[in-house]
Motif scaffolding. Structure first.
Motif, PDB file in Angstrom:
ATOM      1  N   GLY A 118       2.455  -1.505   4.779  1.00  0.00           N
ATOM      2  CA  GLY A 118       2.491  -0.069   4.587  1.00  0.00           C
ATOM      3  C   GLY A 118       1.171   0.646   4.514  1.00  0.00           C
ATOM      4  O   GLY A 118       0.169   0.199   5.044  1.00  0.00           O
ATOM      5  N   GLY A 119       1.203   1.733   3.825  1.00  0.00           N
ATOM      6  CA  GLY A 119       0.111   2.674   3.827  1.00  0.00           C
ATOM      7  C   GLY A 119       0.634   3.973   4.392  1.00  0.00           C
ATOM      8  O   GLY A 119       1.793   4.067   4.771  1.00  0.00           O
ATOM      9  N   GLU A 120      -0.236   4.960   4.386  1.00  0.00           N
ATOM     10  CA  GLU A 120       0.248   6.260   4.848  1.00  0.00           C
ATOM     11  C   GLU A 120       0.453   6.253   6.356  1.00  0.00           C
ATOM     12  O   GLU A 120      -0.121   5.457   7.063  1.00  0.00           O
ATOM     13  CB  GLU A 120      -0.715   7.382   4.444  1.00  0.00           C
ATOM     14  CG  GLU A 120      -1.999   7.415   5.237  1.00  0.00           C
ATOM     15  CD  GLU A 120      -2.995   6.354   4.809  1.00  0.00           C
ATOM     16  OE1 GLU A 120      -3.837   5.971   5.602  1.00  0.00           O
ATOM     17  OE2 GLU A 120      -2.915   5.891   3.665  1.00  0.00           O
TER      18      GLU A 120
ATOM     19  N   PHE B 256       0.787  -1.240   0.000  1.00  0.00           N
ATOM     20  CA  PHE B 256       0.000   0.000   0.000  1.00  0.00           C
ATOM     21  C   PHE B 256       0.823   1.295   0.000  1.00  0.00           C
ATOM     22  O   PHE B 256       0.301   2.338  -0.377  1.00  0.00           O
ATOM     23  CB  PHE B 256      -0.950   0.020   1.205  1.00  0.00           C
ATOM     24  CG  PHE B 256      -2.096  -0.943   1.069  1.00  0.00           C
ATOM     25  CD1 PHE B 256      -1.900  -2.315   1.190  1.00  0.00           C
ATOM     26  CD2 PHE B 256      -3.364  -0.494   0.801  1.00  0.00           C
ATOM     27  CE1 PHE B 256      -2.952  -3.213   1.044  1.00  0.00           C
ATOM     28  CE2 PHE B 256      -4.432  -1.379   0.651  1.00  0.00           C
ATOM     29  CZ  PHE B 256      -4.228  -2.739   0.781  1.00  0.00           C
TER      30      PHE B 256
END
Lengths: 137, 119
Positions: B117-119, B9
Motif C-alpha cells: 500500500g501507500g497513497e 503503509f
C-alpha cells in the motif's frame, strides 16, 4: 557474515507522495540497523529511481526554505550520499523527462565519497536481480 | 515454516489495502509462519488505543489485538505516529514503537518481504 542486499525501487514522485519519500528514509536507516542484528550481519540497500520516481531529484530545490517549509528531496539524496548509500537513477527515464545528469545533487562539499549514479535501466535491473528482497514504492 | 516481514503503509480509509494486509498476515500466521508487521505512513493512525468499532467504520484495534494474541509481532514507526498526533501512551498495548531500522532488521532475517500500500 550474512549480507542481505535489498533494492528500494522508487517509481513515484516524492512531493506529496509520502511512501516514495519514506523509501529514501527507510534505505538510509541501514546505517543503524546493525544495532539490531548479530555481529557481522549487514543490510546493503540500493536506492533506485525509475519512471516518475526520477522527478524531484534535481539540485537547487527551495522546498526547505521559504516556499513550503518541508524537507527537500535534494537534502534526502545528499544525506544518502553522506551515508554511502548506493543511489541509482534511470538514465532513460531522465532523458524522457529532459533532466540532465548535471542537475543531480551531490554532497561532495560535505565530504561524501559516494555520488548519485545515472545508469541505464539494464544496470538497475542487474542490481535488482542481485537483491534478496525488492521493495517497490 | 518461513519468516515474513510485512511493511504496511496505507491508511484505514481509501482502499482495502490495509484490510488486506492484516488478513494476509493472519492467514500466514495461521499457516505457521513467523510474521512481523511494520506500520508506516498513514497505517500508523491505526495503532491508537480505544477505537470504537462501529459498524461501517474502518478501525484497526481489534484486528491488531487479535493478531498479537496469535503471536504476530507489530511495530509502528514512531516518527510517522507522533507526526499524526498520537503519543506512545495513547497507543495499543503490545505494539512496539521504533525507527525504520526495526523494519530493515526484520527484512534481514525474512524469507519473504511484502510491501503493501501507500497513497
Amino acid at each position: 557474515m550474512a549480507e542481505v542486499k535489498c533494492a528500494f525501487v522508487v517509481q513515484k514522485p516524492q512531493y506529496k507522495g509520502e511512501t516514495s519519500r519514506l523509501a529514501i528514509t527507510h534505505a538510509i536507516s541501514y546505517q543503524t540497523v546493525e544495532i539490531l542484528l548479530e555481529d557481522d550481519d549487514t543490510v546493503t540497500p540500493a536506492l533506485c529511481f525509475i519512471g516518475e520516481g526520477v522527478l524531484g531529484l534535481e539540485k537547487g530545490q527551495q522546498a526547505a526554505k521559504d516556499v513550503y517549509g518541508i524537507s527537500s528531496t535534494e537534502s534526502h539524496i545528499m544525506n544518502s550520499c553522506l551515508v554511502d548509500l548506493e543511489v541509482l537513477v534511470c538514465k532513460e527515464d531522465m532523458e524522457k523527462y529532459g533532466i540532465s545528469e548535471d542537475s543531480m545533487p551531490d554532497a561532495e562539499e560535505m565530504g561524501a565519497d559516494v555520488k548519485v549514479q545515472v545508469v541505464p535501466m539494464a544496470d538497475i535491473k542487474k542490481r535488482i536481480d542481485e537483491s534478496r528482497h525488492v521493495l517497490v514504492f | 515454516m518461513g519468516k515474513l516481514a510485512i511493511g504496511v503503509f496505507p491508511g484505514l480509509v481509501g482502499n482495502m489495502a490495509y484490510d488486506f494486509a492484516l488478513k494476509f498476515a493472519e492467514a500466514a500466521k495461521d499457516k505457521g509462519h513467523d510474521v512481523s508487521i511494520w506500520m508506516s505512513g498513514n497505517a500508523t493512525v491505526s495503532v491508537k488505543a480505544n477505537q470504537k468499532h462501529l459498524l461501517d467504520y474502518s478501525t484497526g484495534e481489534k484486528h491488531l489485538l487479535r493478531l498479537m494474541e496469535k503471536g504476530v509481532e507489530i511495530c509502528t514507526c514512531e516518527a510517522c505516529t507522533v507526526a499524526r498526533g498520537i503519543r506512545k501512551d495513547e497507543g495499543i498495548e503490545g505494539i512496539q514503537w521504533s525507527a525504520m531500522h526495526w523494519f530493515l532488521a526484520r527484512v534481514h532475517s525474512a524469507d519473504r518481504v511484502f510491501l503493501i500500500g501507500g497513497e
